[in-house]
Design a protein around this motif. Structure first.
Motif, PDB file in Angstrom:
ATOM      1  N   HIS A  71       1.163  -1.702  -0.499  1.00 13.09           N
ATOM      2  CA  HIS A  71       0.186   0.438  -0.033  1.00 13.09           C
ATOM      3  C   HIS A  71       1.631   1.697   0.037  1.00 13.09           C
ATOM      4  CE1 HIS A  71      -2.788   2.885   1.554  1.00 13.09           C
ATOM      5  NE2 HIS A  71      -2.342   3.266   2.141  1.00 13.09           N
ATOM      6  N   TYR A  90      -7.560   3.979  -2.325  1.00  9.86           N
ATOM      7  CA  TYR A  90      -7.194   3.249  -1.827  1.00  9.86           C
ATOM      8  C   TYR A  90      -7.542   1.516  -2.821  1.00  9.86           C
ATOM      9  CZ  TYR A  90      -6.916   5.536   2.644  1.00  9.86           C
ATOM     10  OH  TYR A  90      -6.385   6.763   3.285  1.00  9.86           O
ATOM     11  N   SER A 132     -12.128  -5.538   0.667  1.00  9.77           N
ATOM     12  CA  SER A 132     -10.776  -5.562   1.200  1.00  9.77           C
ATOM     13  C   SER A 132     -11.352  -6.514   2.327  1.00  9.77           C
ATOM     14  CB  SER A 132     -10.988  -4.089   2.038  1.00  9.77           C
ATOM     15  OG  SER A 132     -10.081  -3.732   2.800  1.00  9.77           O
ATOM     16  N   ARG A 154      -5.741  -2.330   4.279  1.00 10.27           N
ATOM     17  CA  ARG A 154      -4.989  -2.039   3.038  1.00 10.27           C
ATOM     18  C   ARG A 154      -3.782  -2.508   2.511  1.00 10.27           C
ATOM     19  NH1 ARG A 154      -4.020   4.459   6.258  1.00 10.27           N
ATOM     20  NH2 ARG A 154      -6.421   4.911   6.310  1.00 10.27           N
ATOM     21  N   GLY A 155      -3.966  -2.693   1.525  1.00 11.53           N
ATOM     22  CA  GLY A 155      -2.857  -3.553   0.679  1.00 11.53           C
ATOM     23  C   GLY A 155      -3.541  -5.225   0.587  1.00 11.53           C
ATOM     24  N   GLU A 172      -6.327   1.786  -6.321  1.00 13.29           N
ATOM     25  CA  GLU A 172      -4.810   1.146  -5.924  1.00 13.29           C
ATOM     26  C   GLU A 172      -5.000  -0.094  -6.113  1.00 13.29           C
ATOM     27  OE1 GLU A 172      -1.369   1.386  -2.521  1.00 13.29           O
ATOM     28  OE2 GLU A 172      -3.206   1.681  -2.152  1.00 13.29           O
ATOM     29  N   ALA A 173      -5.898  -0.968  -5.720  1.00 14.64           N
ATOM     30  CA  ALA A 173      -5.474  -2.258  -5.251  1.00 14.64           C
ATOM     31  C   ALA A 173      -5.755  -3.007  -6.600  1.00 14.64           C
ATOM     32  CB  ALA A 173      -6.778  -3.220  -4.179  1.00 14.64           C
TER      33      ALA A 173
END
Length: 156
Positions: free
Chosen positions: A22, A29, A127, A131-132, A32-33
């Motif tokens: 992340h 978010y 999710s 995050r990540g 980005e994923a």
């Protein structure tokens, strides 16, 4: 291991956990994923915590490539009006931080509405609670685990 991952494992639901590094500077978010994992942004779903008049806090799960239709969300839950929830209220209710809010295994389970486009995909990505981390699973399994409903709540 997050509560969301533990829940899908315990339930025996077929899934994959995908991870990426992340970037705290990322503007979105969800996008980005999708970019980091080389996924179709329409198959990656963000979890938005909203406040539905007459219902209270709820989760809208919509593709990261689109936006939430607030009126459609209210209609899906029998409310009159929907607003975005305060960030602190969302984090307090779910037990997750913004950018990592999962519709699964929330501290206080909120009503979940999944956008109807989810059924177009073999698996969707949500999710995993941090995050990540993303969970890939079938939309029907997400609905079963969250006791959610399917409705047309997204717009371009």
């Amino acid at each position: 291991m997050t509560p969301a991952i533990l829940l899908v494992k315990k339930a025996g639901v077929p899934h994959d956990v995908l991870s990426y590094v992340h970037d705290p500077k990322a503007a979105s978010y969800g996008l980005e994923a999708a970019d980091a994992l080389e996924l179709d942004p329409s198959s990656v779903f963000k979890t938005l915590v909203v406040d539905v008049d007459g219902v209270g806090l709820a989760c809208a799960v919509v593709p990261v490539s689109g936006m939430l239709n607030l009126k459609a969300m209210a209609d899906a839950l029998g409310g009159r009006r929907t607003t975005m929830a305060d960030q602190q209220a969302a984090e307090r209710a779910t037990g997750y931080i913004v950018g990592g809010i999962s519709p699964l295994a929330q501290k206080r389970p909120l009503p979940v509405v999944l956008d109807e486009t989810a059924i177009l995909y073999e698996r969707i990505h949500v999710s995993a609670g941090r995050r990540g981390l993303e969970l890939a699973l079938h939309a029907d399994d997400l609905l079963m685990l969250t006791r959610g409903i399917l409705a047309p709540i997204a717009r371009d």
